[in-house]
Design a protein around this motif. Structure first.
Motif, short mmCIF file in Angstrom:
data_model
loop_
_atom_site.label_atom_id
_atom_site.label_comp_id
_atom_site.label_asym_id
_atom_site.label_seq_id
_atom_site.Cartn_x
_atom_site.Cartn_y
_atom_site.Cartn_z
N TRP A 31 -5.32 -5.66 -3.16
CA TRP A 31 -3.91 -5.29 -3.15
C TRP A 31 -3.84 -3.95 -2.43
O TRP A 31 -4.79 -3.16 -2.46
N GLY A 32 -2.73 -3.66 -1.79
CA GLY A 32 -2.65 -2.40 -1.06
C GLY A 32 -1.25 -2.01 -0.69
O GLY A 32 -0.28 -2.75 -0.90
N ILE A 33 -1.14 -0.83 -0.13
CA ILE A 33 0.11 -0.31 0.43
C ILE A 33 -0.10 -0.21 1.93
O ILE A 33 -1.09 0.37 2.40
N ALA A 34 0.82 -0.79 2.70
CA ALA A 34 0.72 -0.78 4.16
C ALA A 34 2.02 -0.27 4.75
O ALA A 34 3.10 -0.44 4.17
N ILE A 35 1.91 0.36 5.91
CA ILE A 35 3.09 0.88 6.59
C ILE A 35 3.11 0.41 8.04
O ILE A 35 2.09 0.00 8.60
N ARG A 36 4.29 0.49 8.61
CA ARG A 36 4.52 0.33 10.05
C ARG A 36 5.48 1.43 10.45
O ARG A 36 6.23 1.93 9.63
N ARG A 37 5.49 1.79 11.71
CA ARG A 37 6.40 2.83 12.19
C ARG A 37 7.10 2.37 13.45
O ARG A 37 6.58 1.55 14.20
N LYS A 65 3.84 13.18 9.86
CA LYS A 65 4.94 12.20 9.92
C LYS A 65 4.47 10.76 9.77
O LYS A 65 5.03 9.84 10.35
N GLY A 66 3.42 10.56 8.98
CA GLY A 66 2.98 9.21 8.67
C GLY A 66 1.95 8.62 9.60
O GLY A 66 1.61 7.45 9.48
N LEU A 67 1.40 9.42 10.51
CA LEU A 67 0.33 8.90 11.37
C LEU A 67 -0.97 8.78 10.61
O LEU A 67 -1.69 7.80 10.74
N THR A 68 -1.30 9.79 9.82
CA THR A 68 -2.49 9.76 8.96
C THR A 68 -2.08 10.17 7.56
O THR A 68 -1.07 10.86 7.37
N TRP A 69 -2.89 9.77 6.58
CA TRP A 69 -2.57 10.00 5.17
C TRP A 69 -3.76 10.57 4.43
O TRP A 69 -4.91 10.35 4.83
N SER A 70 -3.49 11.28 3.34
CA SER A 70 -4.56 11.80 2.51
C SER A 70 -5.47 10.66 2.08
O SER A 70 -5.02 9.53 1.88
N ASN A 71 -6.76 10.94 1.95
CA ASN A 71 -7.72 9.90 1.59
C ASN A 71 -7.64 9.50 0.12
O ASN A 71 -7.84 8.34 -0.21
N THR A 72 -7.38 10.45 -0.73
CA THR A 72 -7.35 10.19 -2.17
C THR A 72 -5.95 10.52 -2.68
O THR A 72 -5.45 11.61 -2.45
N PRO A 73 -5.33 9.59 -3.40
CA PRO A 73 -4.00 9.88 -3.91
C PRO A 73 -4.03 10.90 -5.05
O PRO A 73 -5.00 10.95 -5.82
N ALA A 74 -2.97 11.68 -5.13
CA ALA A 74 -2.79 12.58 -6.27
C ALA A 74 -2.16 11.77 -7.40
O ALA A 74 -1.43 10.80 -7.16
N LYS A 75 -2.44 12.17 -8.61
CA LYS A 75 -1.84 11.52 -9.78
C LYS A 75 -0.55 12.28 -10.09
O LYS A 75 -0.58 13.44 -10.48
N ALA A 76 0.59 11.63 -9.88
CA ALA A 76 1.88 12.27 -10.11
C ALA A 76 2.36 12.06 -11.54
O ALA A 76 3.10 12.89 -12.07
N SER A 77 1.97 10.96 -12.16
CA SER A 77 2.43 10.67 -13.53
C SER A 77 1.46 9.69 -14.18
O SER A 77 1.08 8.69 -13.55
N PHE A 78 1.08 9.97 -15.41
CA PHE A 78 0.23 9.06 -16.17
C PHE A 78 0.41 9.33 -17.66
O PHE A 78 0.27 10.46 -18.10
N ARG A 79 0.72 8.31 -18.41
CA ARG A 79 0.78 8.39 -19.86
C ARG A 79 -0.28 7.41 -20.38
O ARG A 79 -0.16 6.20 -20.18
N ALA A 80 -1.31 7.92 -21.02
CA ALA A 80 -2.42 7.09 -21.50
C ALA A 80 -1.90 5.95 -22.36
O ALA A 80 -0.99 6.12 -23.17
N ASN A 81 -2.46 4.76 -22.12
CA ASN A 81 -2.16 3.53 -22.86
C ASN A 81 -0.81 2.90 -22.51
O ASN A 81 -0.37 1.98 -23.19
N PHE A 82 -0.16 3.38 -21.45
CA PHE A 82 1.14 2.84 -21.06
C PHE A 82 1.17 2.58 -19.56
O PHE A 82 0.16 2.69 -18.89
N ARG A 83 2.35 2.21 -19.05
CA ARG A 83 2.47 1.78 -17.66
C ARG A 83 3.62 2.49 -16.95
O ARG A 83 4.74 2.02 -16.95
N ASP A 84 3.33 3.64 -16.34
CA ASP A 84 4.32 4.30 -15.50
C ASP A 84 4.53 3.43 -14.26
O ASP A 84 3.56 3.00 -13.65
#
Length: 167
Positions: free
Chosen positions: A40-46, A110-129
């Protein structure tokens, strides 16, 4: 949909943003119809010509190879400094549970390249943000998500500073 390695890959949850430069970024989450072959993944086009033509698909994040470890629901936000963020719901880090976080990738060009590792913006243990959207409010980024902390999915908001987002 499209076919890759003999597998149908469904494209869902489209997201579109027009950047301050006029360029368009389009994102989808990739959902393979058969588990265990393609992640599964996230893909972009420009597009640099207001959508007349589009770049080849660029996969900016890959999660697991099963729906229970996928990633979903991309959302773009352009910051005042010109960087672009892509938020998404992410089960990839939680292969031994049904937990999900909101992850964010950042592009300084402007979306040509992206960070290699995502930052965690939100997480609640045992649940589904899930299902992130974000906007700039004053000196903050305010992100709305769905959260099932009380058993039912309800909207919640989370804030972070524009100067040090998601630190």
């Amino acid at each position: 949909t499209r076919r890759e390695q003999g597998v149908t890959v469904n494209q869902a949850n489209p997201e579109l943003i027009q950047l301050s430069t006029g360029e368009l970024l389009y994102a989808i989450d990739r959902r393979p119809a058969e588990e265990g072959v393609i992640p599964w993944g996230i893909a972009i086009r420009r597009s640099t010509d207001l959508g007349k033509t589009w770049s080849e698909e660029q996969i900016i994040y890959e999660a697991g190879k099963t729906g229970s470890n996928g990633c979903w629901e991309p959302y773009f936000l352009e910051l005042p400094n010109g960087s672009v963020q892509c938020y998404f719901a992410n089960e990839g880090p939680y292969t031994a549970s049904s937990e999900q976080e909101i992850s964010v990738l950042t592009s300084a060009d402007k979306g040509l390249t992206w960070s290699n590792t995502p930052a965690k913006a939100s997480f609640r243990a045992n649940f589904r943000d899930g299902m992130p959207t974000a906007c700039i409010f004053g000196d903050n980024i305010v992100m709305a998500i769905e959260d099932n902390a009380d058993g039912n999915f309800k909207p919640y908001t989370i804030r972070t500073s524009l100067t040090s987002p998601w630190a």
